[in-house]
Design a protein around this motif. Structure first.
Motif, mmCIF file in Angstrom:
data_model
loop_
_atom_site.group_PDB
_atom_site.id
_atom_site.type_symbol
_atom_site.label_atom_id
_atom_site.label_comp_id
_atom_site.label_asym_id
_atom_site.label_seq_id
_atom_site.Cartn_x
_atom_site.Cartn_y
_atom_site.Cartn_z
ATOM 1 N N VAL A 1 -8.040 -4.566 2.041
ATOM 2 C CA VAL A 1 -8.963 -3.712 2.919
ATOM 3 C C VAL A 1 -9.225 -2.453 2.329
ATOM 4 O O VAL A 1 -10.503 -1.773 2.582
ATOM 5 C CB VAL A 1 -8.424 -3.654 4.144
ATOM 6 N N VAL A 2 -8.413 -1.653 1.694
ATOM 7 C CA VAL A 2 -8.778 -0.533 1.062
ATOM 8 C C VAL A 2 -9.623 -0.503 -0.080
ATOM 9 O O VAL A 2 -10.529 0.193 -0.199
ATOM 10 C CB VAL A 2 -7.353 0.249 0.848
ATOM 11 N N THR B 1 -11.700 7.940 -7.745
ATOM 12 C CA THR B 1 -10.363 7.900 -8.157
ATOM 13 C C THR B 1 -9.656 8.965 -8.056
ATOM 14 O O THR B 1 -8.528 8.896 -7.544
ATOM 15 C CB THR B 1 -10.751 8.093 -10.001
ATOM 16 N N VAL B 2 -10.054 10.312 -7.946
ATOM 17 C CA VAL B 2 -9.117 11.449 -7.310
ATOM 18 C C VAL B 2 -8.758 11.161 -5.733
ATOM 19 O O VAL B 2 -7.751 11.163 -5.430
ATOM 20 C CB VAL B 2 -9.907 12.679 -7.761
ATOM 21 N N ALA B 3 -9.567 10.813 -5.203
ATOM 22 C CA ALA B 3 -9.450 10.577 -3.445
ATOM 23 C C ALA B 3 -8.422 9.407 -3.377
ATOM 24 O O ALA B 3 -7.708 9.743 -2.598
ATOM 25 C CB ALA B 3 -10.698 10.573 -2.905
ATOM 26 N N GLY B 4 -8.691 8.315 -3.863
ATOM 27 C CA GLY B 4 -7.945 7.077 -3.762
ATOM 28 C C GLY B 4 -6.531 7.375 -4.235
ATOM 29 O O GLY B 4 -5.689 7.047 -3.606
ATOM 30 N N THR C 1 -3.817 7.550 -1.099
ATOM 31 C CA THR C 1 -3.165 6.063 -0.985
ATOM 32 C C THR C 1 -1.919 6.105 0.148
ATOM 33 O O THR C 1 -2.049 5.288 1.166
ATOM 34 C CB THR C 1 -2.802 5.508 -2.276
ATOM 35 N N PRO C 2 -1.116 7.077 0.236
ATOM 36 C CA PRO C 2 0.205 6.890 0.912
ATOM 37 C C PRO C 2 -0.297 7.266 2.156
ATOM 38 O O PRO C 2 0.034 6.382 3.054
ATOM 39 C CB PRO C 2 1.104 8.107 0.335
ATOM 40 N N TRP C 3 -1.219 7.987 2.512
ATOM 41 C CA TRP C 3 -1.638 8.248 4.036
ATOM 42 C C TRP C 3 -2.271 6.970 4.610
ATOM 43 O O TRP C 3 -2.036 6.691 5.665
ATOM 44 C CB TRP C 3 -2.692 9.439 3.823
ATOM 45 N N ALA C 4 -3.255 6.433 3.649
ATOM 46 C CA ALA C 4 -4.116 5.074 3.961
ATOM 47 C C ALA C 4 -3.265 4.108 4.469
ATOM 48 O O ALA C 4 -3.270 3.354 5.476
ATOM 49 C CB ALA C 4 -5.042 4.904 2.836
ATOM 50 N N LEU D 1 -2.177 0.160 -5.483
ATOM 51 C CA LEU D 1 -3.288 0.830 -5.186
ATOM 52 C C LEU D 1 -3.680 2.205 -5.910
ATOM 53 O O LEU D 1 -4.792 2.425 -6.528
ATOM 54 C CB LEU D 1 -3.404 1.378 -3.686
ATOM 55 N N ARG D 2 -2.709 3.042 -6.263
ATOM 56 C CA ARG D 2 -2.950 3.874 -7.416
ATOM 57 C C ARG D 2 -3.401 3.646 -8.645
ATOM 58 O O ARG D 2 -4.164 4.327 -9.345
ATOM 59 C CB ARG D 2 -1.459 4.724 -7.287
ATOM 60 N N ILE D 3 -2.623 2.534 -9.152
ATOM 61 C CA ILE D 3 -3.123 2.055 -10.308
ATOM 62 C C ILE D 3 -4.429 1.495 -10.617
ATOM 63 O O ILE D 3 -5.385 1.742 -11.375
ATOM 64 C CB ILE D 3 -2.033 0.994 -11.040
#
Length: 460
Positions: free
Chosen positions: A62-63, A113-116, A120-123, A141-143
């Motif tokens: 979903v993200v 890229t930067v925002a994701g 990611t942990p917060w989302a 997700l980070r990768i």
């Protein structure tokens, strides 16, 4: 640039159903291979690693869909602008639209890229991701976000090709990238045992390959108005405004869809890891329907855009009902097959010993699949209307019908009736309401008028 060669992708004359199918099948196959990115990731970790890894990769969808869907909405604006100019033989305007859209994709990709990576942990915490899944989901997700720039370059580049009627090359690029993804998935997980990190790295590597292929294709389009020159990338104000006028409503619509799906994912997560894994598997099963509908919607948008630019309004309207009829036949067939062969299909993604996960997945299929037929016009009607340069009203209808009503249901009804069935009921309820509203606008709204044609012309 003033010379405009007659394109092989011209679809402003001829037999409508044959042209739609000729354009649809490469798009369908392309969408199929595009879906393989995350689907193969899910399959490999589900079969080779286990249900926790399956839930981790599945819960990130979903993200991923939120970011990619947001950009795809913006890209639809570029498709319409390029298709209209291409259909009207305005080569200089096609050139401006291509170079504006490609630079836009790079800039947005960098922001994502930067925002994701940072958020990611917060989302995942906001989604209520369970503790046993959190670490692997964050890593995946980070990768994945590290590959956003090539991902968006590929998506915009293939949007350019499809806008001028070329659906063959995007298909070939996707086949190459998807095969690369499959090979690397198996190598990184089965041989190197990198598990979730392995499938994420494989996905990014495949996206880089697809971006390189599409860039080579555009830069080598000698003499064509859509040829891409990297050093000529520039944001042309009038072209950007025309693109955003169509693309922003579509992007907002996609964003609201994704937000409502995020809330649904959070609700699913509240039922535990088995339900999360079942929902992840179901989401890969029903992708056959969604990718078929999406492919026809894309074909219809390009068809409508070129015919609108050429003033062929009768062909545009006929294409709506021809495409709807073809998709309705497919929907009935796929609904029957998924309903009666749910266990074998789910077993592709879930180990046989995971009986609780399989049972939950079968329940999800039996509940939702029969309602697929109620959704097809929610995609096809806006696809045609966007091709005519109007996207605001379809966005508002979808925003209210799909998103607002669904969110109201999830926040007002689900807490007091906390079952998976009540969560799933938000889908058919909102599909039916939105279909009725879309039909009303199609028949009685002023979406195909001489004034709309004037607005699509440069400088008007």
């Amino acid at each position: 640039m003033g010379l405009f060669r007659q394109p092989s992708g011209d679809i402003t004359s001829g037999v409508i159903w044959k042209q739609l199918l000729a354009f649809f099948f490469p798009l369908w196959l392309g969408t199929f291979f595009q879906q393989l990115y995350n689907t193969v990731d899910t399959l490999v970790v589900g079969r080779l690693v286990g249900k926790t890894a399956l839930a981790a990769v599945g819960s990130t969808a979903v993200v991923v869909n939120l970011t990619v869907g947001l950009f795809t909405g913006l890209a639809s604006g570029a498709v319409v602008v390029i298709a209209q100019h291409f259909g009207a033989r305005r080569g200089e305007e096609v050139h401006k639209a291509v170079h504006t859209s490609m630079l836009l994709s790079i800039l947005i990709g960098a922001v994502f890229t930067v925002a994701g990576f940072l958020l990611t942990p917060w989302a995942l915490e906001a989604l209520g991701t369970t503790e046993d899944v959190m670490g692997e989901a964050t890593l995946y997700l980070r990768i994945y976000f590290l590959g956003m720039v090539p991902n968006l370059i590929y998506n915009m580049g293939t949007s350019v090709l499809r806008a001028i009627g070329d659906s063959r090359r995007p298909l070939l690029f996707l086949i190459a990238a998807s095969l690369c993804n499959i090979v690397l998935d198996l190598a990184f997980v089965a041989l190197f045992h990198w598990d979730v990190a392995g499938v994420a790295i494989a996905t990014v590597a495949s996206q880089v390959l697809s971006a390189v292929l599409v860039l080579l294709s555009l830069t080598r389009a000698q003499g064509d108005p859509y040829q891409f020159f990297p050093r000529k990338m520039y944001i042309y104000g009038d072209t950007l405004l025309a693109t955003l006028r169509i693309g922003v409503p579509a992007a907002l619509q996609s964003l609201m869809y994704s937000i409502s799906n995020l809330v649904i994912q959070a609700a699913i997560n509240s039922f535990g890891t088995d339900t999360m894994a079942a929902w992840a598997a179901y989401s890969k099963v029903d992708v056959l329907f969604w990718m078929t509908l999406n492919a026809m919607s894309l074909a219809l948008t390009t068809f409508a855009g070129q015919n609108y630019g050429a003033g062929e309004y009768g062909r545009l309207k006929k294409s709506v009902w021809i495409s709807s009829g073809m998709i309705a036949v497919f929907t009935v067939a796929i609904s029957f097959l998924l309903t009666f062969f749910s266990r074998p299909v789910l077993s592709i993604f879930v180990r046989e010993e995971e009986t609780a996960v399989l049972a939950l997945g079968e329940e999800m299929i039996r509940f939702l699949v029969p309602f697929y037929i109620t959704y097809i016009l929610v995609e096809l009607l806006p696809g045609a209307i966007r091709g005519a340069g109007k996207s605001m009203v379809p966005m508002v209808i979808s925003l209210f019908g799909i998103c607002v009503i669904r969110l109201v249901w999830l926040f007002a009804v689900v807490p007091s009736h906390h079952t998976v069935q009540v969560v799933m009921a938000s889908y058919p309820i909102t599909w039916i309401v939105t279909t009725v509203a879309m039909l009303a606008y199609y028949f009685w709204g002023r979406w195909l008028t001489p004034q709309a044609q004037l607005q699509a012309q440069p400088g008007k």
